[in-house]
Design an enzyme around this catalytic site. Structure first.
Site, PDB file in Angstrom:
ATOM      1  N   ASP A 171      11.451 -30.010 -48.932  1.00  0.00           N
ATOM      2  CA  ASP A 171      10.938 -31.200 -48.244  1.00  0.00           C
ATOM      3  C   ASP A 171       9.604 -30.843 -47.612  1.00  0.00           C
ATOM      4  O   ASP A 171       9.391 -29.710 -47.172  1.00  0.00           O
ATOM      5  CB  ASP A 171      11.910 -31.665 -47.161  1.00  0.00           C
ATOM      6  CG  ASP A 171      13.181 -32.269 -47.744  1.00  0.00           C
ATOM      7  OD1 ASP A 171      13.137 -32.726 -48.896  1.00  0.00           O
ATOM      8  OD2 ASP A 171      14.217 -32.283 -47.050  1.00  0.00           O
ATOM      9  N   ASP A 185      13.260 -38.122 -52.555  1.00  0.00           N
ATOM     10  CA  ASP A 185      13.934 -38.953 -51.556  1.00  0.00           C
ATOM     11  C   ASP A 185      13.332 -40.353 -51.516  1.00  0.00           C
ATOM     12  O   ASP A 185      14.053 -41.354 -51.427  1.00  0.00           O
ATOM     13  CB  ASP A 185      13.815 -38.309 -50.167  1.00  0.00           C
ATOM     14  CG  ASP A 185      14.496 -36.953 -50.089  1.00  0.00           C
ATOM     15  OD1 ASP A 185      15.416 -36.714 -50.886  1.00  0.00           O
ATOM     16  OD2 ASP A 185      14.092 -36.140 -49.243  1.00  0.00           O
TER      17      ASP A 185
END
EC number: 3.4.23.36
Length: 212
Positions: A171, A185
């Site tokens: 991330d 995501d």
């Protein structure tokens, strides 16, 4: 000449040019009454097959694009941002910072990597099943986003450390006062929102519209 004379073949009677005999006329009349083969079912089948072929490329095209962007972005982040100070894009409101996430999207459910790996596999299987009757372009886009995002994070969980099905997802997008996430995501969330909207509008994956 009377019809009877024509029927028994009276000598000297010559049938008028272009005038059909009674047998031929009957045949022609019967032919006129014979219905022509119905081309509609074949036409509908061809149209259905055409719709099917158009939507499947949309699904896999969107999925491939989402997956490629996610994979490229994560590769760049690991190479240039991991173990480095965060990069401020819009002051402290939006930054780039590399972290490894063992949970789901937006760092939800940390430590449940195996569970979310199985969920991702199930989601991919469901999408593949729906693809067989996918005649709606908006649904193809939505499912393509879900598929690309699921494949992106699943790739991390399979190939990244600490091990197969336990790897940490990369991330790097860090808005202020919000969880850190990645492009996969984002694709999953956008696909989910689009599916909710399509369902609210009554549009089914097969292209039909229903009203409750």
């Amino acid at each position: 000449m009377t019809k009877a004379e024509r029927t028994i073949g009276t000598p000297g009677f010559e049938q008028a040019a272009g005038e059909p005999s009674d047998g031929k006329a009957a045949d022609d009349t019967a032919a006129d009454r014979t219905p022509e083969p119905d081309a509609a079912p074949g036409g509908e089948a061809d149209a259905s097959a055409s719709r099917h072929k158009r939507r499947i490329p949309v699904l896999f095209g969107v999925a491939a694009l989402a997956y490629a962007l996610d994979l490229i972005s994560k590769t760049l982040v690991v190479q240039h941002l991991e173990n480095q100070p965060s990069v401020q894009l819009i002051g402290h409101y939006l930054q780039l910072v590399a972290i490894r996430n063992s949970g789901a999207a937006f760092s939800i459910g940390q430590g449940m990597t195996v569970v979310f790996t199985l969920i991702a596999v199930i989601v991919i299987g469901v999408i593949a099943r729906l693809a067989r009757k996918l005649y709606s372009t908006p649904w193809a886009v939505a499912l393509g986003l879900l598929l690309g995002g699921a494949l992106g994070n699943l790739t991390d969980r399979i190939f990244r450390s600490p091990g197969v099905f336990e790897g940490g997802v990369v991330d790097f997008i860090a808005p202020a006062h919000f969880a850190v996430f990645n492009l996969a995501d984002s694709a999953i969330v956008c696909g989910g929102i689009l599916i909710v909207w399509l369902s609210f509008r009554g549009l089914d994956p097969d292209g039909t519209v229903h009203r409750d």
